[in-house]
Scaffold this motif. Structure first.
Motif, PDB file in Angstrom:
ATOM      1  N   GLU A   1       5.967  -6.105  32.237  1.00  0.00           N
ATOM      2  CA  GLU A   1       6.673  -6.358  30.983  1.00  0.00           C
ATOM      3  C   GLU A   1       6.028  -7.500  30.200  1.00  0.00           C
ATOM      4  O   GLU A   1       6.678  -8.152  29.393  1.00  0.00           O
ATOM      5  CB  GLU A   1       8.144  -6.684  31.262  1.00  0.00           C
ATOM      6  N   ARG A   2       4.743  -7.769  30.470  1.00  0.00           N
ATOM      7  CA  ARG A   2       4.074  -8.903  29.831  1.00  0.00           C
ATOM      8  C   ARG A   2       3.022  -8.423  28.833  1.00  0.00           C
ATOM      9  O   ARG A   2       1.943  -8.011  29.219  1.00  0.00           O
ATOM     10  CB  ARG A   2       3.409  -9.787  30.887  1.00  0.00           C
ATOM     11  N   GLY A   3       3.361  -8.428  27.564  1.00  0.00           N
ATOM     12  CA  GLY A   3       2.382  -8.249  26.512  1.00  0.00           C
ATOM     13  C   GLY A   3       1.821  -6.846  26.378  1.00  0.00           C
ATOM     14  O   GLY A   3       2.357  -5.872  26.913  1.00  0.00           O
ATOM     15  N   GLU A   4       0.693  -6.764  25.676  1.00  0.00           N
ATOM     16  CA  GLU A   4       0.104  -5.489  25.308  1.00  0.00           C
ATOM     17  C   GLU A   4      -0.681  -4.830  26.433  1.00  0.00           C
ATOM     18  O   GLU A   4      -1.126  -3.694  26.289  1.00  0.00           O
ATOM     19  CB  GLU A   4      -0.829  -5.681  24.105  1.00  0.00           C
ATOM     20  N   LYS A   5      -0.916  -5.535  27.524  1.00  0.00           N
ATOM     21  CA  LYS A   5      -1.661  -4.964  28.642  1.00  0.00           C
ATOM     22  C   LYS A   5      -0.750  -4.625  29.815  1.00  0.00           C
ATOM     23  O   LYS A   5      -1.201  -4.529  30.956  1.00  0.00           O
ATOM     24  CB  LYS A   5      -2.760  -5.940  29.088  1.00  0.00           C
ATOM     25  N   SER A   6       0.525  -4.480  29.564  1.00  0.00           N
ATOM     26  CA  SER A   6       1.478  -4.123  30.616  1.00  0.00           C
ATOM     27  C   SER A   6       2.395  -3.038  30.084  1.00  0.00           C
ATOM     28  O   SER A   6       2.635  -2.942  28.884  1.00  0.00           O
ATOM     29  CB  SER A   6       2.297  -5.343  31.047  1.00  0.00           C
ATOM     30  N   GLY A   7       2.909  -2.225  30.975  1.00  0.00           N
ATOM     31  CA  GLY A   7       3.797  -1.160  30.536  1.00  0.00           C
ATOM     32  C   GLY A   7       4.275  -0.306  31.689  1.00  0.00           C
ATOM     33  O   GLY A   7       3.989  -0.575  32.863  1.00  0.00           O
ATOM     34  N   THR A   8       5.020   0.719  31.355  1.00  0.00           N
ATOM     35  CA  THR A   8       5.572   1.624  32.356  1.00  0.00           C
ATOM     36  C   THR A   8       5.655   3.018  31.760  1.00  0.00           C
ATOM     37  O   THR A   8       5.700   3.182  30.538  1.00  0.00           O
ATOM     38  CB  THR A   8       6.969   1.154  32.812  1.00  0.00           C
ATOM     39  N   GLY A   9       5.661   4.026  32.614  1.00  0.00           N
ATOM     40  CA  GLY A   9       5.766   5.380  32.102  1.00  0.00           C
ATOM     41  C   GLY A   9       5.736   6.413  33.202  1.00  0.00           C
ATOM     42  O   GLY A   9       5.809   6.076  34.382  1.00  0.00           O
TER      43      GLY A   9
ATOM     44  N   THR B   1       0.120  15.135  30.611  1.00  0.00           N
ATOM     45  CA  THR B   1       1.151  14.885  29.608  1.00  0.00           C
ATOM     46  C   THR B   1       2.075  13.806  30.152  1.00  0.00           C
ATOM     47  O   THR B   1       1.978  13.410  31.307  1.00  0.00           O
ATOM     48  CB  THR B   1       1.958  16.159  29.290  1.00  0.00           C
ATOM     49  N   GLY B   2       2.994  13.354  29.328  1.00  0.00           N
ATOM     50  CA  GLY B   2       3.927  12.331  29.781  1.00  0.00           C
ATOM     51  C   GLY B   2       4.198  11.337  28.688  1.00  0.00           C
ATOM     52  O   GLY B   2       3.921  11.580  27.512  1.00  0.00           O
ATOM     53  N   SER B   3       4.741  10.178  29.052  1.00  0.00           N
ATOM     54  CA  SER B   3       5.074   9.155  28.069  1.00  0.00           C
ATOM     55  C   SER B   3       4.923   7.785  28.709  1.00  0.00           C
ATOM     56  O   SER B   3       4.882   7.657  29.936  1.00  0.00           O
ATOM     57  CB  SER B   3       6.504   9.350  27.557  1.00  0.00           C
ATOM     58  N   PHE B   4       4.824   6.745  27.865  1.00  0.00           N
ATOM     59  CA  PHE B   4       4.753   5.389  28.392  1.00  0.00           C
ATOM     60  C   PHE B   4       5.310   4.413  27.359  1.00  0.00           C
ATOM     61  O   PHE B   4       5.428   4.726  26.177  1.00  0.00           O
ATOM     62  CB  PHE B   4       3.319   5.019  28.772  1.00  0.00           C
ATOM     63  N   ARG B   5       5.653   3.249  27.854  1.00  0.00           N
ATOM     64  CA  ARG B   5       6.190   2.188  27.011  1.00  0.00           C
ATOM     65  C   ARG B   5       5.364   0.935  27.259  1.00  0.00           C
ATOM     66  O   ARG B   5       5.172   0.524  28.405  1.00  0.00           O
ATOM     67  CB  ARG B   5       7.664   1.931  27.337  1.00  0.00           C
ATOM     68  N   VAL B   6       4.892   0.313  26.205  1.00  0.00           N
ATOM     69  CA  VAL B   6       4.055  -0.874  26.332  1.00  0.00           C
ATOM     70  C   VAL B   6       4.311  -1.785  25.140  1.00  0.00           C
ATOM     71  O   VAL B   6       4.495  -1.313  24.017  1.00  0.00           O
ATOM     72  CB  VAL B   6       2.556  -0.501  26.415  1.00  0.00           C
ATOM     73  N   GLY B   7       4.378  -3.091  25.432  1.00  0.00           N
ATOM     74  CA  GLY B   7       4.560  -4.047  24.350  1.00  0.00           C
ATOM     75  C   GLY B   7       5.796  -3.797  23.523  1.00  0.00           C
ATOM     76  O   GLY B   7       5.823  -4.060  22.325  1.00  0.00           O
TER      77      GLY B   7
ATOM     78  N   MET C   1       3.196   2.088  36.678  1.00  0.00           N
ATOM     79  CA  MET C   1       3.311   0.819  35.961  1.00  0.00           C
ATOM     80  C   MET C   1       1.922   0.249  35.724  1.00  0.00           C
ATOM     81  O   MET C   1       0.992   0.515  36.488  1.00  0.00           O
ATOM     82  CB  MET C   1       4.151  -0.186  36.751  1.00  0.00           C
ATOM     83  N   VAL C   2       1.834  -0.535  34.676  1.00  0.00           N
ATOM     84  CA  VAL C   2       0.602  -1.249  34.379  1.00  0.00           C
ATOM     85  C   VAL C   2       0.947  -2.723  34.266  1.00  0.00           C
ATOM     86  O   VAL C   2       1.841  -3.101  33.495  1.00  0.00           O
ATOM     87  CB  VAL C   2      -0.041  -0.759  33.067  1.00  0.00           C
ATOM     88  N   GLY C   3       0.286  -3.549  35.066  1.00  0.00           N
ATOM     89  CA  GLY C   3       0.488  -4.993  35.015  1.00  0.00           C
ATOM     90  C   GLY C   3      -0.805  -5.686  34.643  1.00  0.00           C
ATOM     91  O   GLY C   3      -1.780  -5.636  35.399  1.00  0.00           O
TER      92      GLY C   3
END
Length: 901
Positions: free
Chosen positions: A251-259, A274-280, A333-335
């Motif tokens: 959940e930290r900035g533009e280089k983190s996200g989940t999907g 296919t799919g979706s993600f949320r970032v920033g 997740m992307v951290g």
């Protein structure tokens, strides 16, 4: 040596048990699988269900040996991550996730950021250079920990935060902004926990972890979880595993996200990420917003919206699909730009998507046709064949009954068949609402969009007819009341007048006020392809129960291989035929009956001609008249008076005749072949109609028609001999009159225990047997299917029976009789054709038994034909595989089996 209870996983290596889903739960087993495939997962360990079982006698308190093993796991994790639990720098933080074998409500939620305390939160803030992020994580941890371990109400913490915001004047900001404001809020949280809950938040991370694991174990016993397990027959002792892994700061900035990502485009079935993600703080509808295929995914990164390596994600997802040989979806997740996979599963999909993906994976060479067939639930095909309700808006449910025939329908309330016909003639759709339907209601059922009855079960007259004609039906809606005088339907305090709209859902049993929005079914080319796979795999033939051209054409469109049951009595209620039928019944002698039957003959003949032409040379099994004669007579004062006037007889005489024909238990009364013996002129008329129709249809098509004439309710060999002799005599007469003979078969409907016991002798003269499982179930159990709904639901709820035997065959009881009948018949006549034509002929579980028992075909309602084709294929595949597994060197044998009852 003590049994190991904790199992580690990290990229490239995982400790897996012999039964991972049982001992590690779904999440733990899945993370171990992903790690073993050398995919990026956060390092961690799973505490197995064995540990839960050992902790249960101590009311959830963890044994000392388990505490020591967990400590060793934490030390291992410190070595893998390079971070220290409660460390002076770079503190290790953990996420804890309950891991049952299957998703289950009532279990503890995932708890994050274990390891934060008043000191490590400051350390983390300095490491990340982000005080707000560190304290938000700490606040979240305290709230979650207190809820799980101390049973605190989360709303209490919201009130504390609101009070602090007001006291310190934080303004409109959702979170405090300064270190002092954050520390003041945390201090208030501590004070609340100590003063109001009488507890203290542990400041030692390892103690936090132990308390969280104990809280997760305890959640297995929550009332919600227990109720769910009871409803789904999940063992209480199967227990809970707990997965622990290193935190990902997603959940930290533009280089983190989940999907989440899918290996296929479910709308086409094609292999494409296919799919979706949320970032920033931004939600992206899809991972790919262009039309590139998987190999060209790098082009989709031209706006740098995805914070990690998108082609790598596509590769990981494709590798999982290859391993499980199924379309998959992956939570990730992307951290800080680093990608981690948290969970994968077979992709959740609609029925249409499931068919599409299964067929496409066969085309891609990833699975064979048999595996594709086994992936589709036969009963789910109902969703493709019938309208369903759009569930976007809240429905005003005014009543519930039994889901008797699938699909949904909307229409105006009509209380009689005649009213239904009138409203439909005005161009308005209707729902026929009756206390219970009778044979004379069939014409109204045909024109209605759906049927609702207050009484009756899932095998009542309304249910059986509705399924046959593909109409949605809800039966047994006992909380509703019909007032025929006021022409209203009431449910509690709600009154629906005739001509007002309702909606029924034949899949859920719901009755909804007003007109709901419906989704129309769509059959794609993939559906047809799947059916082709099924036809290549199955051995059982699939026929249909049909007596009208509409039903026959629908069944042929769905792939029926003939008609296995034509119930001729339904033909006598169409149009003005019931009046002629009543003339025949009320005639004083055989001569009078023959005069009436002579008027019915051309009507029956024309019906049969059309059925023979539609079936185009496929077998058509026509059952002779079966129900007791009183079912055709008028009911109610007005109808009796009208009939008496039409017949020119006194109303009192008609009432006396009706009373004489009325039976106390018509299920076991004067019906079936007993009618044929009492009134042979009925058999003679029906036989003549069948054979003359066969000659006419054969002449039109240029192909011989070979009808099958079925004698119902046979219990004695002499009964069958008597009826067959009359059939043969008429056949000889027709051949002489027409100058052309017709080949025909005469068989018995086997629906009485005595017929089973004498099947060997009946088979000597019968060309085929058709097991009528509806009546056979009634006579084996001694239960009336029309009345069984009053108590069978109680039997199921109390665990006395698992399933309604009128829907799914009772293998241990009725099934044993069928196996005996098959064995006796084939010992006498090895080439005899054996089928089944009861409602269970379209039930997948029953079809599995019929395949094992060695029957030749099943017959079911038209809209169940695709279900039966798929179920028959699955039954053949599973039996073949079971035989190969038991004796690989032997070829497959056919024949009846023992049910082991």
């Amino acid at each position: 040596m003590a049994t190991r209870k904790c199992f580690t996983f990290h990229r490239g290596a995982a400790d897996r048990t012999a039964d991972p889903s049982e001992s590690l739960g779904f999440k733990g087993a899945n993370l171990a699988l992903l790690a073993g495939l050398d995919l990026p997962v956060p390092p961690g360990f799973t505490i197995s269900t064995v540990a839960w079982r050992e902790s249960a006698p101590a009311h959830g308190e963890l044994p000392q040996a388990l505490r020591a093993e967990i400590l060793a796991m934490v030390e291992w994790l410190e070595g893998v991550t390079g971070r220290i639990f409660d460390g002076e720098a770079q503190p290790l933080l953990l996420a804890v996730r309950p891991s049952a074998r299957a998703p289950m409500p009532g279990l503890a939620d995932t708890l994050l950021d274990i390891g934060l305390n008043d000191r490590t939160v400051e350390t983390l803030a300095r490491e990340l250079g982000d005080l707000d992020f560190a304290f938000r994580a700490y606040r979240r941890f305290i709230e979650g920990f207190a809820s799980l371990v101390f049973s605190a109400d989360p709303a209490e913490f919201e009130e504390i935060a609101d009070a602090e915001r007001s006291r310190l004047g934080w303004g409109g900001a959702h979170e405090p902004a300064t270190p002092d404001e954050w520390r003041a809020l945390i201090a208030r949280y501590h004070a609340f926990i100590e003063e109001e809950l009488g507890e203290a938040l542990p400041q030692t991370p390892f103690e936090q972890l132990l308390k969280v694991v104990e809280g997760c174990f305890a959640s297995w016993r929550s009332p919600v979880a227990r109720a769910f397990r009871a409803a789904h027959a999940i063992s209480e002792n199967s227990g809970l595993a707990v997965t622990v892994h290193a935190m990902i700061f997603n959940e930290r900035g533009e280089k983190s996200g989940t999907g989440h990502a899918l290996s296929r485009d479910l709308s086409t079935g094609k292999a494409r990420l296919t799919g979706s993600f949320r970032v920033g703080g931004r939600e992206y509808a899809s991972l790919i917003r262009h039309e590139e295929q998987v190999l060209d995914l790098a082009q989709a990164q031209d706006d740098d919206s995805f914070p990690a390596d998108l082609p790598a994600l596509a590769d990981y997802v494709a590798r999982i699909e290859t391993h499980i040989a199924d379309a998959c979806e992956v939570d990730f997740m992307v951290g800080d730009g680093e990608l981690f996979l948290l969970q994968s599963r077979p992709a959740r999909r609609s029925v249409a998507e499931g068919v599409r993906v299964a067929v496409e994976m066969v085309r891609d060479g990833l699975i064979g046709e048999e595996d594709a067939l086994l992936r589709v639930d036969p009963m789910s095909l109902d969703e493709l064949l019938h309208p369903t309700i759009e569930r976007g808006e809240a429905a005003d449910v005014i009543g519930r009954g039994l889901p008797a025939s699938p699909g949904a329908a909307t229409g105006l309330v009509a209380f009689t068949g005649d009213d239904a016909i009138r409203l439909v003639g005005e161009g308005r759709p209707v729902i026929l609402v009756r206390n219970e339907t009778l044979p004379e209601d069939v014409h109204g059922m045909h024109v209605a969009e759906g049927v609702l009855t207050i009484r009756g079960g899932t095998t009542s007259h309304a249910a059986v007819v509705a399924r046959g004609i593909g109409k949605p039906c809800v039966t047994g809606a006992g909380a509703l009341r019909i007032d025929m005088a006021a022409r209203t339907l009431t449910a509690g305090g709600i009154t629906v007048h005739e001509g007002e709209a309702i909606t029924i859902d034949g899949a859920s049993g719901e009755v909804i006020l007003g007109a709901a929005r419906l989704r129309r079914p769509m059959l794609t080319g993939d559906f047809a392809t799947l059916m082709e796979f099924a036809d290549r795999a199955r051995r059982l033939g699939v026929r249909t129960n049909a007596e009208t051209p509409i039903e026959a054409r629908a069944a042929r469109a769905f792939g029926a291989e003939g008609i296995g049951l034509c119930r001729t009595e339904h033909m006598f209620f169409e149009g003005g035929r019931v009046g002629v039928m009543r003339d025949m019944i009320l005639a004083g002698d055989a001569a009078g009956r023959r005069q009436a039957l002579d008027r019915l003959l051309p009507m029956q003949r024309s019906d049969f001609v059309e059925l023979f032409e539609i079936m185009a040379g496929l077998p058509v099994t026509i059952r002779l008249l079966d129900p007791p004669l009183h079912e055709f007579l008028p009911k109610g004062d007005a109808e009796i008076a009208e009939t008496a006037a039409g017949l020119g007889i006194a109303e009192a005489s008609l009432r006396a005749r009706i009373e004489k024909l009325e039976e106390f238990n018509p299920m076991l009364g004067h019906r079936g072949c007993r009618l044929a013996i009492s009134y042979p002129e009925i058999v003679e008329m029906q036989t003549r109609a069948i054979l003359e129709a066969a000659i006419e249809a054969g002449g039109r098509k240029g192909k011989d028609v070979v009808p099958e004439i079925m004698v119902p309710l046979v219990g004695l060999r002499r009964e069958f001999d008597f009826v067959k002799q009359r059939i043969d005599e008429i056949a000889t007469a027709v051949a002489q009159e027409k100058g052309r003979s017709v080949s025909y078969h005469v068989g018995a409907m086997i629906e009485l225990p005595r017929a089973i016991m004498r099947a060997d002798t009946i088979a000597e003269v019968s060309d085929f047997f058709s097991f009528g499982t509806n009546d056979l179930t009634q006579t084996v159990y001694g239960i009336s299917r029309d009345d069984a709904a009053n108590f069978l639901s109680t039997y199921q709820r109390e665990g006395i029976i698992e399933r309604d035997p009128f829907q799914t065959l009772d293998v241990e009881g009725v099934g044993e009789f069928i196996v005996l009948g098959v064995d006796k018949a084939r010992r006498t006549r090895p080439d005899i054709t054996l089928g089944v034509c009861g409602e269970q002929g379209g039930d997948p579980a029953s079809i599995t038994f019929f395949e094992q028992a060695g029957l030749d075909y099943v017959s079911c309602s038209p809209f169940r034909v695709p279900i039966a084709r798929l179920a028959a294929a699955q039954a053949a595949i599973r039996l073949e595989r079971a035989v190969r597994a038991a004796a690989p060197s032997k070829t497959r044998g056919r024949g009846p089996i023992s049910t082991g009852g």
